[in-house]
Design an enzyme around this catalytic site. Sequence first.
Site, PDB file in Angstrom:
ATOM      1  CG  ASP A  24      40.470  39.301  30.136  1.00 52.12           C
ATOM      2  OD1 ASP A  24      40.897  40.096  29.289  1.00 52.12           O
ATOM      3  OD2 ASP A  24      40.583  39.477  31.368  1.00 52.12           O
ATOM      4  CG  ASP A  47      46.432  41.994  31.456  1.00 49.99           C
ATOM      5  OD1 ASP A  47      47.541  41.861  31.971  1.00 49.99           O
ATOM      6  OD2 ASP A  47      46.270  42.235  30.239  1.00 49.99           O
ATOM      7  CG  ASP A  88      39.322  40.769  34.736  1.00 49.48           C
ATOM      8  OD1 ASP A  88      39.268  40.910  33.501  1.00 49.48           O
ATOM      9  OD2 ASP A  88      39.956  41.534  35.476  1.00 49.48           O
TER      10      ASP A  88
HETATM   11  O1  LIG Z   1      43.932  46.731  29.352  1.00 52.15           O
HETATM   12  C1  LIG Z   1      44.758  45.810  29.370  1.00 52.15           C
HETATM   13  O2  LIG Z   1      45.937  45.943  28.969  1.00 52.15           O
HETATM   14  C2  LIG Z   1      44.356  44.460  29.919  1.00 52.15           C
HETATM   15  O3  LIG Z   1      43.239  43.983  29.341  1.00 52.15           O
HETATM   16  P1  LIG Z   1      42.537  42.540  29.467  1.00 52.15           P
HETATM   17  O4  LIG Z   1      41.882  42.483  30.805  1.00 52.15           O
HETATM   18  O5  LIG Z   1      41.590  42.644  28.306  1.00 52.15           O
HETATM   19  O6  LIG Z   1      43.568  41.439  29.305  1.00 52.15           O
HETATM   20 MG   LIG Z   2      40.835  41.467  32.180  1.00 51.53          MG
END
Ligand SMILES: O=C(O)COP(=O)(O)O
Ligand SMILES: [Mg+2]
Length: 235
Positions: free
Chosen positions: A17, A19, A187
């Site tokens: 993942d 973010d 996460d």
């Molecule tokens: O919702 C987002 O933009 C981030 O999402 P992610 O944690 O899947 O990378």
């Molecule tokens: Mg994430």
Amino acid sequence: MNSISFDHTRFDAAIVDLDGTMVDTLGDFAEALNRMLSDLSLPPVSPAAIERMVGKGSEHLILSALSHVMAPEAAGEAPARAQALFDRAWERYQHHYLEINGRYSAVYPGVLEGLKALRARGLRLACLTNKPTSFAKPLLAAKGLDGFFEQVFGGDAFERKKPDPLPLRKTCEALGTVPSRTLMVGDSSNDARAARAAGCPVVLVTYGYNHGEPVRGVDADGFVDALTELAAAPA
Ligand SMILES: O=C(O)COP(=O)(O)O
Ligand SMILES: [Mg+2]
């Protein structure tokens, strides 16, 4: 890790993942959202509130931020008003996000070393995020992380986003691996639910967002405080 000890021979690949797992992007989200809100003559939203909204893609984030800043007395009407503003908000958000992408964000400690060690052990890597692909690719490049991944898929790459299992199944297909031998590293409960439903083992980092909830309450196979822990076992 607590419930599974990390044995590299169990995995052919890892899906990572973005973010909250590789990059702390809260500052980018805050900057882009607050520039967007200012363009719409709306008040700003705090990073603490944004942290609870991140992880379900940009559409969800924008609608949540718009509803959040709308007058509390009109709370019941906020979702409908947010929806009415969405097209203009999305255009402004995209404009600002692409302009500032990566400037207010930082790679978490241990990420580079962890990814290097996973590659050195022969695991194939894909990045799977709910962020749009057009945001994810330049961010990975700006942070020097793009070279690790054979595939990068954003929230717009498939018909449905995490927590639906479809993006994980499609990513396994693209890597040519089976879910049971493909580790999901994320996460949030979004990542864990998608992984469980797809049949991928899942490990969560303890430092990410998880929609503002304690991550250790999530059903996962293990937790790590840094990606280096994934590579700690001898090769
Ligand atoms: O919702 C987002 O933009 C981030 O999402 P992610 O944690 O899947 O990378
Ligand atoms: Mg994430």
